[in-house]
Scaffold this motif. Structure first.
Motif, short mmCIF file in Angstrom:
data_model
loop_
_atom_site.label_atom_id
_atom_site.label_comp_id
_atom_site.label_asym_id
_atom_site.label_seq_id
_atom_site.Cartn_x
_atom_site.Cartn_y
_atom_site.Cartn_z
N GLY A 1 23.36 -29.24 -47.86
CA GLY A 1 24.51 -29.71 -47.10
C GLY A 1 25.45 -30.53 -47.96
N GLY A 2 26.63 -30.81 -47.44
CA GLY A 2 27.66 -31.52 -48.18
C GLY A 2 27.19 -32.85 -48.74
N GLN A 3 27.42 -33.02 -50.03
CA GLN A 3 27.05 -34.25 -50.74
C GLN A 3 28.31 -34.93 -51.26
OE1 GLN A 3 23.74 -35.34 -50.99
NE2 GLN A 3 23.47 -33.63 -49.55
N ASN A 4 28.43 -36.21 -50.96
CA ASN A 4 29.57 -37.00 -51.41
C ASN A 4 29.15 -37.90 -52.56
OD1 ASN A 4 29.85 -37.02 -48.07
ND2 ASN A 4 31.68 -36.40 -49.18
N GLY A 5 30.11 -38.60 -53.13
CA GLY A 5 29.86 -39.55 -54.19
C GLY A 5 29.41 -40.88 -53.63
N VAL A 6 28.24 -40.88 -53.00
CA VAL A 6 27.69 -42.09 -52.40
C VAL A 6 26.33 -42.40 -53.02
CG1 VAL A 6 28.90 -41.74 -50.21
CG2 VAL A 6 26.58 -40.83 -50.50
N ASP A 7 25.97 -43.69 -52.97
CA ASP A 7 24.66 -44.07 -53.47
C ASP A 7 23.60 -43.88 -52.39
OD1 ASP A 7 24.78 -46.30 -51.75
OD2 ASP A 7 25.34 -47.68 -53.35
N GLU A 8 22.36 -44.28 -52.69
CA GLU A 8 21.27 -44.05 -51.74
C GLU A 8 21.40 -44.83 -50.44
OE1 GLU A 8 20.37 -47.20 -54.68
OE2 GLU A 8 20.84 -45.09 -54.93
N THR A 9 22.32 -45.80 -50.38
CA THR A 9 22.56 -46.54 -49.13
C THR A 9 23.70 -45.93 -48.34
OG1 THR A 9 24.18 -48.11 -50.03
CG2 THR A 9 21.82 -48.68 -50.27
N GLY A 10 24.38 -44.94 -48.92
CA GLY A 10 25.52 -44.31 -48.25
C GLY A 10 26.86 -44.91 -48.62
N ALA A 11 26.87 -45.88 -49.53
CA ALA A 11 28.12 -46.52 -49.96
C ALA A 11 28.81 -45.65 -51.00
CB ALA A 11 27.83 -47.90 -50.54
N VAL A 12 30.12 -45.47 -50.85
CA VAL A 12 30.91 -44.73 -51.84
C VAL A 12 30.83 -45.49 -53.16
CG1 VAL A 12 33.24 -43.94 -52.42
CG2 VAL A 12 32.43 -43.78 -50.07
N GLN B 1 33.02 -40.32 -58.44
CA GLN B 1 32.52 -39.72 -57.20
C GLN B 1 32.04 -38.29 -57.42
OE1 GLN B 1 34.58 -39.97 -53.49
NE2 GLN B 1 35.43 -42.00 -53.92
N SER B 2 32.75 -37.54 -58.25
CA SER B 2 32.37 -36.16 -58.52
C SER B 2 31.01 -36.07 -59.20
CB SER B 2 33.43 -35.46 -59.38
OG SER B 2 34.67 -35.43 -58.70
N VAL B 3 30.82 -36.91 -60.20
CA VAL B 3 29.55 -36.93 -60.92
C VAL B 3 28.42 -37.31 -59.96
CG1 VAL B 3 28.23 -38.14 -62.72
CG2 VAL B 3 30.57 -37.35 -63.18
N ARG B 4 28.63 -38.32 -59.14
CA ARG B 4 27.57 -38.75 -58.20
C ARG B 4 27.32 -37.67 -57.14
NH1 ARG B 4 24.16 -43.28 -57.38
NH2 ARG B 4 22.85 -42.56 -55.66
N ALA B 5 28.36 -37.03 -56.64
CA ALA B 5 28.17 -35.98 -55.64
C ALA B 5 27.31 -34.85 -56.22
CB ALA B 5 29.51 -35.44 -55.16
N LEU B 6 27.58 -34.47 -57.46
CA LEU B 6 26.79 -33.41 -58.09
C LEU B 6 25.37 -33.91 -58.39
CD1 LEU B 6 27.09 -30.47 -58.78
CD2 LEU B 6 27.61 -31.14 -61.11
N ASP B 7 25.23 -35.16 -58.79
CA ASP B 7 23.90 -35.73 -58.98
C ASP B 7 23.11 -35.68 -57.66
OD1 ASP B 7 24.48 -36.32 -61.64
OD2 ASP B 7 24.77 -38.48 -61.28
N ASN B 8 23.78 -36.02 -56.56
CA ASN B 8 23.12 -35.99 -55.25
C ASN B 8 22.71 -34.57 -54.88
OD1 ASN B 8 23.45 -38.75 -55.06
ND2 ASN B 8 25.21 -38.63 -53.68
N LEU C 1 36.28 -38.74 -51.86
CA LEU C 1 37.32 -37.90 -52.44
C LEU C 1 36.83 -36.49 -52.73
CD1 LEU C 1 38.75 -40.51 -54.98
CD2 LEU C 1 39.67 -39.90 -52.71
N ILE C 2 35.51 -36.28 -52.71
CA ILE C 2 34.93 -34.97 -53.01
C ILE C 2 33.67 -34.78 -52.18
CG2 ILE C 2 33.60 -35.86 -54.97
CD1 ILE C 2 34.10 -33.08 -56.34
N GLU C 3 33.41 -33.52 -51.84
CA GLU C 3 32.17 -33.15 -51.19
C GLU C 3 31.76 -31.78 -51.74
OE1 GLU C 3 30.62 -32.27 -46.67
OE2 GLU C 3 31.87 -34.03 -47.05
N VAL C 4 30.50 -31.66 -52.11
CA VAL C 4 29.99 -30.38 -52.63
C VAL C 4 28.79 -29.95 -51.80
CG1 VAL C 4 30.80 -30.80 -54.99
CG2 VAL C 4 28.48 -31.46 -54.36
N SER C 5 28.69 -28.66 -51.56
CA SER C 5 27.51 -28.09 -50.94
C SER C 5 27.12 -26.86 -51.74
CB SER C 5 27.74 -27.75 -49.47
OG SER C 5 28.72 -26.76 -49.33
#
Length: 133
Positions: A33-44, A52-59, A121-125
């Protein structure tokens, strides 16, 4: 039996994406499902599209690994970028990780007015496939 990615004659050839993917019978399909550039607490993580892009892809990679898959197993990526964000910077940050140059995955991208997570700013699935044993 492997996933076959095809660049058909008559369509633009791109090192960034393929047009067709054929998944063999018996493969296990994994949907992320869609992953955003957020940390494990859900904070951007930042107001910067690259961070954000790097973190979204990491997620997305974490989610794939939880299912026994990797970035290399992705058949198709969907990428949403918020209107006004620098699309070139976002792709520059994650493009090399989306797939191999020899057989890149399918990629669908869209610029949207906003995403569901405030400040995102980004979401990847992704859709991945694991070859049958």
């Amino acid at each position: 039996m492997e996933i076959t990615r095809i660049q058909p004659a008559g369509l633009v050839v791109s090192p960034a994406f393929s047009h067709v993917a054929v998944v063999p019978a018996g493969a296990t399909t994994v949907y992320i499902g869609g992953q955003n550039g957020v940390d494990e607490t859900g904070a951007v993580v930042s107001d910067d599209v690259v961070a954000q892009s790097v973190r979204a892809l990491d997620n997305a990679e974490i989610a794939l690994e939880a299912a026994g898959a990797s970035l290399a197993d992705v058949v198709q990526w969907t990428v949403f970028i918020a209107e006004g964000a620098d699309l070139g910077a976002a792709y520059g940050a994650i493009g090399p990780r989306l797939g191999g140059a020899d057989a890149p995955p399918l990629v669908t991208a869209a610029v949207v007015a906003a995403l569901g997570v405030p400040g995102a700013l980004i979401e990847v699935s992704a859709i991945a496939a694991l070859n049958p044993a």
